[in-house]
Design an enzyme around this catalytic site. Sequence first.
Site, short mmCIF file in Angstrom:
data_model
loop_
_atom_site.label_atom_id
_atom_site.label_comp_id
_atom_site.label_asym_id
_atom_site.label_seq_id
_atom_site.Cartn_x
_atom_site.Cartn_y
_atom_site.Cartn_z
N HIS A 195 18.24 -10.23 5.79
CA HIS A 195 17.41 -9.06 5.48
C HIS A 195 16.71 -9.32 4.15
CE1 HIS A 195 16.25 -4.87 4.86
NE2 HIS A 195 16.81 -4.94 3.66
N HIS B 199 11.24 -4.59 3.32
CA HIS B 199 10.36 -3.91 4.26
C HIS B 199 8.91 -4.22 3.92
CE1 HIS B 199 14.09 -1.61 4.67
NE2 HIS B 199 13.67 -1.37 5.90
N ASP C 88 0.39 -0.17 2.25
CA ASP C 88 -0.26 0.37 1.05
C ASP C 88 -0.46 -0.70 -0.03
OD1 ASP C 88 2.37 -0.03 0.30
OD2 ASP C 88 2.68 2.00 -0.46
N CYS D 115 7.86 -5.45 0.25
CA CYS D 115 8.77 -4.95 -0.77
C CYS D 115 10.11 -5.63 -0.54
CB CYS D 115 8.86 -3.43 -0.63
SG CYS D 115 9.77 -2.62 -1.92
#
Length: 131
Positions: free
Chosen positions: A103, A106, A110, A120
């Site tokens: 992981h 995300h 924007d 991010c």
Amino acid sequence: MSESQFNDDSYWLEKLTPEQYRICRQKGTERPFTGEYWNEFSDGTYLCRGCAEPLFTSNTKFDAGCGWPSFYQPANKEVIKEILDTSHGMFRTEVVCRKCGSHLGHVFTDGPAPTGLRYCINSASIDLQKE
């Protein structure tokens, strides 16, 4: 490094710190403005903490003001896998390392030109190889 290692929990527990494990393998997140790279702007390549795959380059990093390292594109589109994330009552797009499944964070719509994207990323998921 074999793909079978990536599915072996003991491999990850030996390789990662408890915080890195929580984020990379259990899809956690670090608090904003606390990660190692949120305010780092040295030249280099950001590698996957799990498998050392080159994920992002410093020339695509920008200050999004969100407290996490932010990039407007990956080093190569093939190194990132996108997954719909509906956790916490939200609809987001999770990004993981395509090679090892760690992981990363995300991606949002924007970000700045030229892509309009903001990857991010948790500092615990990446490792900066400075030039």
